[in-house]
Design an enzyme around this catalytic site. Structure first.
Site, mmCIF file in Angstrom:
data_model
loop_
_atom_site.group_PDB
_atom_site.id
_atom_site.type_symbol
_atom_site.label_atom_id
_atom_site.label_comp_id
_atom_site.label_asym_id
_atom_site.label_seq_id
_atom_site.Cartn_x
_atom_site.Cartn_y
_atom_site.Cartn_z
ATOM 1 N N ASP A 67 -8.031 -5.698 -6.133
ATOM 2 C CA ASP A 67 -7.805 -4.641 -5.140
ATOM 3 C C ASP A 67 -8.858 -3.542 -5.293
ATOM 4 O O ASP A 67 -8.946 -2.917 -6.347
ATOM 5 C CB ASP A 67 -6.396 -4.064 -5.359
ATOM 6 C CG ASP A 67 -5.970 -3.081 -4.274
ATOM 7 O OD1 ASP A 67 -6.838 -2.362 -3.737
ATOM 8 O OD2 ASP A 67 -4.767 -3.018 -3.975
ATOM 9 N N ASP A 92 -11.185 -18.975 -16.102
ATOM 10 C CA ASP A 92 -9.752 -19.285 -16.010
ATOM 11 C C ASP A 92 -9.499 -20.790 -16.033
ATOM 12 O O ASP A 92 -8.366 -21.235 -15.847
ATOM 13 C CB ASP A 92 -9.150 -18.663 -14.746
ATOM 14 C CG ASP A 92 -9.888 -19.087 -13.482
ATOM 15 O OD1 ASP A 92 -10.329 -20.256 -13.395
ATOM 16 O OD2 ASP A 92 -10.049 -18.248 -12.578
ATOM 17 N N HIS A 120 -6.897 -5.662 -1.262
ATOM 18 C CA HIS A 120 -5.823 -4.701 -1.018
ATOM 19 C C HIS A 120 -4.868 -5.206 0.052
ATOM 20 O O HIS A 120 -5.198 -5.222 1.228
ATOM 21 C CB HIS A 120 -6.409 -3.351 -0.613
ATOM 22 C CG HIS A 120 -5.349 -2.288 -0.494
ATOM 23 N ND1 HIS A 120 -4.519 -1.965 -1.524
ATOM 24 C CD2 HIS A 120 -4.959 -1.523 0.556
ATOM 25 C CE1 HIS A 120 -3.667 -1.033 -1.134
ATOM 26 N NE2 HIS A 120 -3.913 -0.752 0.121
ATOM 27 N N SER A 166 0.846 -1.193 0.000
ATOM 28 C CA SER A 166 0.000 0.000 0.000
ATOM 29 C C SER A 166 0.888 1.252 0.000
ATOM 30 O O SER A 166 1.765 1.360 -0.836
ATOM 31 C CB SER A 166 -0.959 -0.029 1.195
ATOM 32 O OG SER A 166 -1.973 0.916 1.039
ATOM 33 N N VAL A 225 -12.600 -18.213 -7.400
ATOM 34 C CA VAL A 225 -11.603 -17.160 -7.606
ATOM 35 C C VAL A 225 -11.556 -16.778 -9.088
ATOM 36 O O VAL A 225 -11.418 -17.647 -9.947
ATOM 37 C CB VAL A 225 -10.196 -17.637 -7.167
ATOM 38 C CG1 VAL A 225 -9.164 -16.537 -7.366
ATOM 39 C CG2 VAL A 225 -10.238 -18.085 -5.711
ATOM 40 N N ASP A 265 -15.822 -16.946 -12.643
ATOM 41 C CA ASP A 265 -14.969 -17.890 -11.919
ATOM 42 C C ASP A 265 -14.344 -18.928 -12.845
ATOM 43 O O ASP A 265 -13.132 -19.161 -12.835
ATOM 44 C CB ASP A 265 -15.833 -18.555 -10.831
ATOM 45 C CG ASP A 265 -15.094 -19.589 -10.020
ATOM 46 O OD1 ASP A 265 -13.893 -19.797 -10.278
ATOM 47 O OD2 ASP A 265 -15.721 -20.196 -9.131
ATOM 48 N N ASP A 290 -13.354 -22.409 -8.693
ATOM 49 C CA ASP A 290 -12.861 -22.456 -7.313
ATOM 50 C C ASP A 290 -13.232 -21.203 -6.526
ATOM 51 O O ASP A 290 -12.701 -20.953 -5.448
ATOM 52 C CB ASP A 290 -11.330 -22.638 -7.312
ATOM 53 C CG ASP A 290 -10.616 -21.535 -8.088
ATOM 54 O OD1 ASP A 290 -11.308 -20.640 -8.617
ATOM 55 O OD2 ASP A 290 -9.371 -21.556 -8.169
#
Ligand SMILES: *[C@@H]1O[C@H](CO)[C@@H](O)[C@H](O)[C@H]1NC(C)=O
Ligand SMILES: *[C@@H]1O[C@H](CO)[C@@H](O)[C@H](O)[C@H]1NC(C)=O
Ligand SMILES: *[C@@H]1O[C@H](CO)[C@@H](O)[C@H](O)[C@H]1NC(C)=O
Ligand SMILES: *[C@@H]1O[C@H](CO)[C@@H](O)[C@H](O)[C@H]1NC(C)=O
Ligand SMILES: *[C@@H]1O[C@H](CO)[C@@H](O)[C@H](O)[C@H]1NC(C)=O
Ligand SMILES: *[C@@H]1O[C@H](CO)[C@@H](O)[C@H](O)[C@H]1NC(C)=O
Ligand SMILES: *[C@@H]1O[C@H](CO)[C@@H](O)[C@H](O)[C@H]1NC(C)=O
Ligand SMILES: *[C@@H]1O[C@H](CO)[C@@H](O)[C@H](O)[C@H]1NC(C)=O
Ligand SMILES: *[C@@H]1O[C@H](CO)[C@@H](O)[C@H](O)[C@H]1NC(C)=O
Ligand SMILES: *[C@@H]1O[C@H](CO)[C@@H](O)[C@H](O)[C@H]1NC(C)=O
Ligand SMILES: *[C@@H]1O[C@H](CO)[C@@H](O)[C@H](O)[C@H]1NC(C)=O
Length: 538
Positions: free
Chosen positions: A383, A265, A429, A195, A271, A262, A269
């Site tokens: 983020d 990719d 983040h 950050s 993500v 999801d 999962d």
């Protein structure tokens, strides 16, 4: 003479090894180690301010386990020709634990780190600086305005890059003498932060490159001038579209985006490891009409922003139960936020306030590179505060400025020898994302030490999944510009070249003539809308 010197050095080294903490942790030993005035340009150290005391068996550093014994030192200096006072703190490990390392931890928000003990677990001397504005206790935002209409430029420059650079130079100079080593003994010097800590790391690479051997910079808050605009952007979208979606509607849109993207990719999962494929293939309009429901909530939370900027009483997140269907207007708001800020018609390079000094976007980091520095740069792909695309853009700026005459492949390979960039799939983040149970790197310092001291150059970044179905799974993340593509639902993936993906992350910002000073959050991403709404409510 030479023989005499060698014998003397050997004797000193033997003394250092045999010395106990109590032997070296004295005011007189530190005072004797302090560089004379005139040695470090612009820095006049004040030996009479030295305080030194041994601390035994203390817990140290954020997240480090174990206990450490160290010499707790403070010393002040003044800038030549100025009547200022800057206070430095150092933590010197016991001579038996010292491993010729110096470690600087980054801060966060508007604060520099105030703890000097983060390096003890690596056998490193650590340091922290009060930056001349009492930064141990106050943050830069409290120092930047004098209250009479003037900006405190001294504090601004110190916070922006100068204080940490000076702290490191002074600390390294004292270190060798403190341990009785010859002044040319190599001290491996590391920086680690995320950050604003990531920005601070980049500031050191850009301004004091020769001083650092390894810098780990996460989600750098560079380009301050635009960064703070981003934090109000989602509210602006709601305002200009005159539609303020119920928080539950936006939460539903975020969830549906994750669900829809999801598997793009290759693995289902939870993500979204490829926000680029999401951006290219998912049409948000397809979820208009889906129903949502959120139970009543009574509680409080603090968003990622500095809480003192929130309205009084504004941290409550109490909400009535919400029940409805996703509207076209809600989707339009979310789409505009996903699309990000654009370089619209009439912008000019005009950064009147402190942002300019904090841009931290210098793309020519040759001094760092040519003195052997290694840079590990990473950014959570979802983020919600600092756009991952701004990191991509910085990487591209460095590549084009430093290797502009090479082919794409050659420039990438030349860069990867010393500067590596990784997107962390699904991550938020500077940490994991409660909405996407993805991987996060855990041992960056080990990797960096191995790279710097043993020449082991990473090709992928080690990360661990910390929750969900795949908890505990190790993922060796893909180095930018390659992108992950899973083999179905198995636990392996390839790192693929995908020009369309790279193009989707690439943008120009013609209002800014200098490469590297630009930013545009095309991938202002998936956790973004939910948190953005918090800013309005606060
Ligand atoms: C260096 O300069 C500072 C500030 O003028 C002074 O306080 C200090 O005593 C000087 N150091 C030495 C070793 O003379
Ligand atoms: C620190 O811990 C060590 C090992 O546990 C112990 O031997 C030593 O006495 C402790 N020192 C102090 C000052 O407490
Ligand atoms: C380190 O020294 C400073 C004074 O120079 C003191 O304020 C601080 O409490 C000390 N820290 C520890 C852990 O003893
Ligand atoms: C320097 O600052 C100190 C207080 O910090 C003050 O007492 C002194 O008068 C100042 N000296 C000059 C020359 O301004
Ligand atoms: C504002 O205050 C600072 C610090 O006291 C001073 O240096 C500066 O000259 C002042 N500016 C004006 C415009 O009065
Ligand atoms: C979004 O998903 C999270 C779980 O990841 C769930 O807790 C939350 O209730 C969902 N919100 C909506 C509005 O569907
Ligand atoms: C998304 O879907 C809507 C509604 O079906 C359609 O009007 C729009 O053109 C689509 N957008 C894209 C980029 O395909
Ligand atoms: C949401 O509202 C609809 C109709 O307005 C109702 O049928 C449904 O039961 C409600 N759902 C919840 C979970 O309250
Ligand atoms: C590119 O430029 C650099 C620095 O000017 C030079 O060292 C290098 O040899 C050049 N490479 C090629 C392929 O021309
Ligand atoms: C990856 O990180 C984990 C957690 O720190 C560690 O246990 C593991 O040994 C690391 N693996 C590699 C290949 O570095
Ligand atoms: C992966 O598993 C999900 C269910 O968890 C399933 O819907 C999907 O079809 C599977 N994908 C592949 C490629 O097998």
């Amino acid at each position: 003479m030479l023989q005499y010197t060698l014998v003397a050095v050997a004797a000193l080294a033997a003394t250092a090894n045999a010395a106990s903490l109590a032997d070296v942790c004295t005011v007189s030993n530190v005072q004797a180690a302090v560089p004379a005035n005139g040695t470090l340009l612009g820095i006049n150290l004040i030996p009479s301010t030295v305080v030194a005391s041994s601390v035994y068996n203390a817990t140290a550093g954020m997240g480090s386990s174990g206990t450490y014994s160290y010499c707790n030192v403070t010393i002040s200096y003044t800038h030549t020709g100025k009547n200022d006072t800057v206070v430095l703190k150092y933590a010197f490990p016991s001579p038996s634990s010292f491993q010729n390392r110096f470690y600087v931890a980054g801060g966060g928000g508007y604060s520099l780190a105030s703890d000097a003990t983060g390096g003890l677990e690596y056998g490193a001397v650590g340091g922290a600086t009060d930056a001349g504005y009492n930064a141990f206790e106050t943050s830069y935002e409290d120092a930047v305005l004098y209250g009479n209409g003037s900006i405190n430029w001294d504090a601004t420059h110190m916070f922006a890059y100068q204080a940490l650079g000076e702290m490191t130079i002074v600390g390294k100079a004292i270190t060798n003498a403190f341990y009785g080593l010859s002044s040319d003994t190599k001290t491996y010097t590391y920086f680690e932060g995320c950050s604003d800590g990531g920005r601070e790391g980049m500031s050191q690479v850009q301004r004091w490159g020769e001083e650092y051997d390894g810098v780990i910079a996460g989600a750098p808050a560079f380009r301050f001038a635009q960064q703070q605009v981003l934090h109000v952007f989602s509210s602006l979208v709601e305002y200009t579209q005159d539609y303020y979606p119920p928080p539950c509607e936006l939460a539903k849109i975020v969830n549906s985006t994750i669900t829809a993207c999801d598997s793009l990719d290759g693995r289902t999962d939870g993500v979204v490891s490829r926000t680029d494929l999401c951006k290219l293939n998912f049409n948000l309009s397809s979820i208009i009409g889906e129903s949502y429901y959120c139970a009543a909530e009574d509680g409080s939370s603090s968003g990622p922003g500095p809480s003192k900027h929130q309205a009084p009483g504004g941290t409550s997140s109490s909400q009535p139960a919400q029940n409805g269907t996703v509207t076209a207007r809600g989707v339009a708001v979310a789409q505009a936020i996903y699309d990000g800020l654009h370089n619209c018609r009439s912008w000019e390079l005009s950064i009147p306030s402190t942002g300019g000094d904090l841009q931290t976007g210098l793309p020519d980091i040759t001094p760092f590179q040519s003195s052997g520095g290694k840079l590990l740069h990473f950014h959570g792909e979802s983020d919600p505060s600092i756009p991952a695309a701004s990191s991509v853009h910085y990487w591209q700026s460095v590549r084009s400025i430093m290797y502009g005459n090479l082919s794409q492949d050659d420039s990438i390979s030349a860069l990867q020898d010393w500067y590596q960039f990784y997107l962390i799939p699904g991550a938020a983040h500077c940490g994991t994302n409660s909405l996407q149970p993805g991987p996060y790197p855990q041992n960056n310092m080990e990797i960096m030490i191995d790279w710097v001291e043993n020449g082991v150059q990473p090709t992928r970044l080690n990360a661990t999944v910390s929750s969900g179905t795949y908890e505990g799974e190790t993922q060796m993340l893909c180095q930018w510009p390659t992108r992950p593509l899973w083999h179905g639902n198995s636990s392996t993936f390839d790192c693929v070249d995908d020009q369309k993906s790279i193009d989707s992350w690439t943008y120009t910002f013609p209002a800014f003539k200098l490469p590297g000073y630009a930013m545009l959050p095309i991938h202002y991403t998936i956790q973004g809308t939910a948190d953005a709404v918090d800013h309005r409510r606060h």
